[in-house]
Design an enzyme around this catalytic site. Structure first.
Site, short mmCIF file in Angstrom:
data_model
loop_
_atom_site.label_atom_id
_atom_site.label_comp_id
_atom_site.label_asym_id
_atom_site.label_seq_id
_atom_site.Cartn_x
_atom_site.Cartn_y
_atom_site.Cartn_z
N ARG A 74 0.85 -1.21 0.00
CA ARG A 74 0.00 0.00 0.00
C ARG A 74 0.88 1.25 0.00
NH1 ARG A 74 -1.67 3.51 3.89
NH2 ARG A 74 -0.84 2.28 5.61
N HIS B 180 4.31 1.53 -0.69
CA HIS B 180 5.54 1.66 -1.48
C HIS B 180 5.51 1.07 -2.88
CE1 HIS B 180 7.41 3.22 2.08
NE2 HIS B 180 7.09 2.14 2.77
N LYS C 221 2.45 12.17 6.08
CA LYS C 221 3.67 11.37 6.22
C LYS C 221 4.82 12.18 5.61
CE LYS C 221 5.75 6.83 5.50
NZ LYS C 221 5.59 5.45 4.93
N VAL D 34 8.13 11.48 4.61
CA VAL D 34 8.92 10.98 3.48
C VAL D 34 8.32 9.64 3.04
CG1 VAL D 34 11.17 10.11 2.73
CG2 VAL D 34 11.05 12.01 4.35
N ASN D 35 8.17 9.42 1.75
CA ASN D 35 7.69 8.11 1.29
C ASN D 35 8.20 7.85 -0.12
OD1 ASN D 35 5.77 5.81 2.08
ND2 ASN D 35 5.20 6.29 -0.04
N THR D 36 8.65 6.60 -0.32
CA THR D 36 9.19 6.21 -1.63
C THR D 36 8.24 5.22 -2.30
OG1 THR D 36 11.43 6.44 -0.78
CG2 THR D 36 11.18 5.15 -2.79
N LYS E 89 19.36 0.58 8.18
CA LYS E 89 19.87 1.95 8.42
C LYS E 89 19.10 2.59 9.57
CE LYS E 89 22.43 2.27 4.56
NZ LYS E 89 23.87 2.41 4.55
N ARG F 167 8.64 13.98 -0.72
CA ARG F 167 9.09 14.64 0.52
C ARG F 167 8.18 15.82 0.82
NH1 ARG F 167 13.77 13.00 2.52
NH2 ARG F 167 14.95 11.51 1.22
N HIS G 68 9.05 -3.50 5.33
CA HIS G 68 9.43 -2.14 5.75
C HIS G 68 10.41 -1.57 4.74
CE1 HIS G 68 11.78 0.84 8.06
NE2 HIS G 68 12.84 0.09 7.90
N PHE G 69 10.19 -0.30 4.37
CA PHE G 69 11.13 0.37 3.46
C PHE G 69 12.14 1.12 4.32
CE2 PHE G 69 11.94 1.80 -0.86
CZ PHE G 69 12.87 2.81 -0.62
N ASP G 70 13.40 0.72 4.23
CA ASP G 70 14.40 1.29 5.12
C ASP G 70 15.08 2.53 4.53
OD1 ASP G 70 15.48 0.70 7.78
OD2 ASP G 70 17.42 0.57 6.75
N1 LIG Z 1 14.03 -4.17 10.43
C1 LIG Z 1 12.70 -4.17 10.52
N2 LIG Z 1 12.03 -5.32 10.41
C2 LIG Z 1 10.68 -5.32 10.48
N3 LIG Z 1 9.91 -4.23 10.68
C3 LIG Z 1 10.57 -3.06 10.80
C4 LIG Z 1 11.97 -2.97 10.74
N4 LIG Z 1 12.33 -1.67 10.90
C5 LIG Z 1 11.19 -0.99 11.07
N5 LIG Z 1 10.13 -1.81 11.01
C6 LIG Z 1 8.72 -1.48 11.15
O1 LIG Z 1 8.30 -0.84 9.93
C7 LIG Z 1 7.29 0.10 10.24
C8 LIG Z 1 7.57 1.43 9.64
O2 LIG Z 1 6.71 2.13 9.19
N6 LIG Z 1 8.83 1.85 9.76
S1 LIG Z 1 9.28 3.37 9.34
O3 LIG Z 1 10.67 3.51 9.59
O4 LIG Z 1 8.40 4.35 9.88
C9 LIG Z 1 9.05 3.45 7.60
C10 LIG Z 1 9.73 4.59 6.89
C11 LIG Z 1 9.36 4.53 5.40
O5 LIG Z 1 8.00 4.13 5.27
C12 LIG Z 1 9.47 5.95 4.93
N7 LIG Z 1 10.67 6.15 4.14
C13 LIG Z 1 11.86 6.52 4.72
C14 LIG Z 1 12.97 6.73 3.92
C15 LIG Z 1 12.87 6.57 2.51
O6 LIG Z 1 13.83 6.73 1.74
N8 LIG Z 1 11.65 6.18 1.98
C16 LIG Z 1 10.56 5.96 2.77
O7 LIG Z 1 9.49 5.58 2.27
O8 LIG Z 1 9.54 6.77 6.08
C17 LIG Z 1 9.25 6.00 7.25
C18 LIG Z 1 9.98 6.62 8.39
O9 LIG Z 1 11.36 6.68 8.09
C19 LIG Z 1 7.24 0.23 11.75
O10 LIG Z 1 6.11 -0.49 12.18
C20 LIG Z 1 8.49 -0.46 12.23
O11 LIG Z 1 8.23 -1.14 13.42
#
Ligand SMILES: Nc1ncnc2c1ncn2[C@@H]1O[C@H](C(=O)NS(=O)(=O)C[C@H]2[C@@H](O)[C@H](n3ccc(=O)[nH]c3=O)O[C@@H]2CO)[C@@H](O)[C@H]1O
Length: 125
Positions: free
Chosen positions: A10, A12, A41, A43-45, A66, A86, A120-122
């Protein structure tokens, strides 16, 4: 909300549209995909590749994420077509106003569960 493949899709996945540098792409897509409810939100990719391509990243060598110290992250072997949204500094909720930036970068995702799928998008680099 628990991170899941459905949540990942949904937030990404946008395989059907080519890289979309129209400036309104992010404003439309962030709203359509439900990421401007309650707050904008920041930032979102969006990834313009197939789910098969993105799922396959989970079989790449694992690495430390990261944004957390977990080590269930995986980096795509090739660069992928993405659009980064952004939030503009001037944006005022509920009018979430985004910049739209197309690029071709490696993406780093976290995978979890059985089957082991993207949740999750890191980051991208
Ligand atoms: N290893 C893991 N293993 C399993 N689960 C893991 C793990 N790590 C987190 N979750 C979970 O994921 C969920 C989540 O929403 N994490 S979130 O960091 O906020 C997402 C980022 C991303 O959506 C977005 N962003 C960011 C940069 C970019 O270039 N592009 C881009 O789109 O911004 C958001 C905030 O940065 C949360 O429930 C957390 O518990």
């Amino acid at each position: 909300r628990k991170p899941s493949a459905e949540e990942f899709k949904r937030q990404h996945m946008d395989p059907d549209s080519p890289p979309n540098s129209r400036p309104t792409y992010c404003n439309r897509m962030m709203r359509r995909q439900g990421m401007t409810k309650g707050s904008c939100k920041r930032v979102n990719t969006f990834v313009h590749e197939s789910w098969a391509t993105v799922k396959a990243i989970c079989s790449q060598r694992q690495m430390t994420c990261k944004t957390t110290r977990r080590n269930n992250c995986h980096k795509s072997s090739s660069t992928l077509h993405i659009t980064e949204c952004r939030l503009k500094g001037s944006s005022k909720y509920p009018n979430c106003d985004y910049t739209t930036t197309d690029s071709q970068k490696h993406i780093i995702i976290a995978c979890d569960g059985n089957p082991y799928v993207p949740v999750h998008f890191d980051a991208s680099e």
